[in-house]
Scaffold this motif. Sequence first.
Motif, PDB file in Angstrom:
ATOM      1  N   PRO A   1       0.849  -1.187   0.000  1.00  0.00           N
ATOM      2  CA  PRO A   1       0.000   0.000   0.000  1.00  0.00           C
ATOM      3  C   PRO A   1       0.893   1.248   0.000  1.00  0.00           C
ATOM      4  CG  PRO A   1      -0.687  -1.552   1.690  1.00  0.00           C
ATOM      5  CD  PRO A   1       0.597  -2.088   1.130  1.00  0.00           C
ATOM      6  N   GLY A   2       0.671   2.150  -0.891  1.00  0.00           N
ATOM      7  CA  GLY A   2       1.479   3.386  -0.950  1.00  0.00           C
ATOM      8  C   GLY A   2       2.671   3.313  -1.887  1.00  0.00           C
ATOM      9  N   THR A   3       3.011   2.132  -2.406  1.00  0.00           N
ATOM     10  CA  THR A   3       4.126   2.050  -3.368  1.00  0.00           C
ATOM     11  C   THR A   3       3.673   2.655  -4.694  1.00  0.00           C
ATOM     12  OG1 THR A   3       4.753  -0.092  -2.432  1.00  0.00           O
ATOM     13  CG2 THR A   3       5.760   0.497  -4.534  1.00  0.00           C
TER      14      THR A   3
ATOM     15  N   ASP B   1      -0.359   5.088 -10.472  1.00  0.00           N
ATOM     16  CA  ASP B   1      -0.287   6.433  -9.886  1.00  0.00           C
ATOM     17  C   ASP B   1      -0.023   7.458 -10.982  1.00  0.00           C
ATOM     18  OD1 ASP B   1      -0.109   6.298  -6.693  1.00  0.00           O
ATOM     19  OD2 ASP B   1       0.724   4.493  -7.575  1.00  0.00           O
TER      20      ASP B   1
END
Length: 283
Positions: free
Chosen positions: A99-101, A135
């Motif tokens: 999570p967050g990569t 992203d």
Amino acid sequence: MKRIVTIQDFSCVGSCSLTAAIPVLSAAGVECCGIPTALLSNHTGFPTFYSIDLTDELEPIGNQLKREHIGFDGIYTGYIASVGQIEHIERFISEFRQPGTPLFIDPVMGDNGKMYAALTNDYPEHMRRFISGADIITPNITEACLLTGRSFNPCPTLHEIKEMLLELCGLGVKFAVITGFSEKGQLGAVGCCNGVFTEFLTPKKDVSCSGTGDVFASALLGAYLRGADYAQSLEIATKFTYAAVECTAAAPDRRFYGIHFQTVLGEYIRLLEGIEKRRQNEA
Ligand code: PXL
């Protein structure tokens, strides 16, 4: 130091893919681990090339990295040679993305209205699915048209570019960037995050050289990982790519071999340092 993994081909000659990503990200102060998806004698823009497919090596390499508990602060994909390879890379990402990569996908598919020779007609629909969890994405106009199912228009208006960006963000992309937008003798990139648009243009050079998109994407990611925001990253990547294209234009006999970014890496580092200084002054 941040460590990212980039998955794309290694073209021995051509200043593109891994031979662009590794030096540019290293200049940004990021450890750039490269997993080659294929080994090519030269990029596919030359009349002929020799290629060794490495798709089946991705899983054992991933398993081995897991065994050594190696992790990454970002995952970046570039040219992917086939639909089957996209599926292998999706499995790699599901293993390594925490999570967050940040997941950065450059949906390399074509240029000047044409898909690259080695890709099949069903490729764009698979790429469209693949980018939905990203992203950041950085298609050029040809790739944005393929991803949004539009027929190719070499000179879309800013309004059309914005429509495509909103559609790409609608697929779940946080920051969508379209490169190669030109207006009033200028050329650059337009980005969109949460419905807010960012644009940066430089004077237009009529030079087309392979690896330009790869250099832009790597520079944008490097700036972002160094702490620049999306708009600053887009500006730095555009300025650096422009400097590299100018350099290439000065050596017309060498254009076929790819973009000459190597001699302007110092310029990229100065741009990154400028952002850092500005941040320190503001703090
Ligand atoms: O620069 C994009 C690219 C990357 N990798 C390979 C290519 C190309 C464009 O032609 O052929 C193998």
